[in-house]
Enzyme design. Sequence first.
Site, PDB file in Angstrom:
ATOM      1  N   GLU A 132     -41.533  98.359  18.766  1.00  0.00           N
ATOM      2  CA  GLU A 132     -42.726  97.982  19.523  1.00  0.00           C
ATOM      3  C   GLU A 132     -43.499  99.235  19.890  1.00  0.00           C
ATOM      4  O   GLU A 132     -42.896 100.279  20.164  1.00  0.00           O
ATOM      5  CB  GLU A 132     -42.331  97.230  20.789  1.00  0.00           C
ATOM      6  CG  GLU A 132     -41.628  95.923  20.508  1.00  0.00           C
ATOM      7  CD  GLU A 132     -41.062  95.279  21.760  1.00  0.00           C
ATOM      8  OE1 GLU A 132     -40.765  94.082  21.696  1.00  0.00           O
ATOM      9  OE2 GLU A 132     -40.907  95.973  22.778  1.00  0.00           O
ATOM     10  N   ASP A 163     -34.019  91.121  21.496  1.00  0.00           N
ATOM     11  CA  ASP A 163     -33.798  89.847  20.820  1.00  0.00           C
ATOM     12  C   ASP A 163     -32.639  89.871  19.843  1.00  0.00           C
ATOM     13  O   ASP A 163     -31.997  88.852  19.626  1.00  0.00           O
ATOM     14  CB  ASP A 163     -35.071  89.425  20.092  1.00  0.00           C
ATOM     15  CG  ASP A 163     -36.173  89.058  21.065  1.00  0.00           C
ATOM     16  OD1 ASP A 163     -36.063  88.006  21.705  1.00  0.00           O
ATOM     17  OD2 ASP A 163     -37.121  89.839  21.219  1.00  0.00           O
TER      18      ASP A 163
END
Length: 399
Positions: free
Chosen positions: A152, A168
Amino acid sequence: MLVRLTRRLLTMATAATLLGAALTLGSGPAAQAAVPDSIPLQLTNNSGRGDAVHVYVLGTSLTTGQQGWADASGAFHAWPAGGNPPVPAPDAAIPGPAAGQTKTIRIPKLSGRIYFSYGQKLDFRLATGGLVQPAVQNPGDPNRNILFNWSEYTLNDSGLWLNSTQVDMFSAPYAVGVQRADGTTVSTGRLKAGGYRAVLNGLRAQPGGWAGLVQTRSDGTVLRALSPAYGLETGALPAAVLDDYVNRVWQKYATTTLTVTPFGDRPDIRYYGRVSGGVMNFTNSSGAVVTSFQKPDAPSVFGCHRLLDAPNDQVRGPISRTLCAGFNRSTLLTNPNQPDTSAAGFYQDAVTNHYARLIHDRMADGKAYAFAFDDVGNHESLVHDGNPRQAYLTLDPFD
């Protein structure tokens, strides 16, 4: 998935806004060098795998607010309209470097993700509300049997924030880095030698359903280990996996005060928690109740949401972040003053987030984003620079 990841990116963006404001109030134009519209991203493939690598730069343009993708030159392309059911997205894949090779692309001012997949392109779809991200906890997801991962990043006028994330899932290993204006580099996210297999084997050896987090393909290829939040969704972990610890915490603070000092740079702001009638009420220094929490369940703890919701405010959100970190790291029984920032005391209870424990233990620098608020106490795998020359993403060996 999107709720947790978006929350973290918003936290980065908020920090960037504050940093930008501080620089604006500094010593004039020399206090801040202009961040260009795009910067180089050096991709290095040290994976040792022969599969073709496909790279994607996806996110929200911080210039226009549109969702879209960037090509290898850093040019941004807005997504076309989606549909219901979702329709295939344009092919945004950038050919990645072959094994042992390096390739440089450019990344623009976005808040989003850098995906990479091995051997097969990812299947992205567009719904009426925008891009549908992969959701591999769902057996029917078209990306379920693809080996992939993502980083990210946020690049804006105040600099670059780039992380490695396991919020995740724990999958294809990689590290991230940034070259500063003075030519030095910093990096994070690299596993110790043998760390990839050690995390997976540690989950397989952990009783109580943790082995069920590991997903493999029909040919035997290990694809990933799901986060415990998704382990609950898939039924791998029992719903009561944290009940014993949560019950002990609630019992302790019925007779003891939990002191939360949520801002490291503002030690004068403290909140005091006590359990009464099954609810943990937090008061400020004047004794007024500022927020309350019902006893959280495992989804709330592992996901840092629901009963531990953390709005972007200055009271409940910061307290909830601290509670979330304390529950995941199992420090709430050993230290009534939170956050506990000493990693030596993390994950010592038998009832803990074993996924996070194993990942942090096998990281070369001990840093990871193994749950949404792993940045409490600065234990996250994040690099940042206000005037970045270049970013790095290195695909590491599967050892």
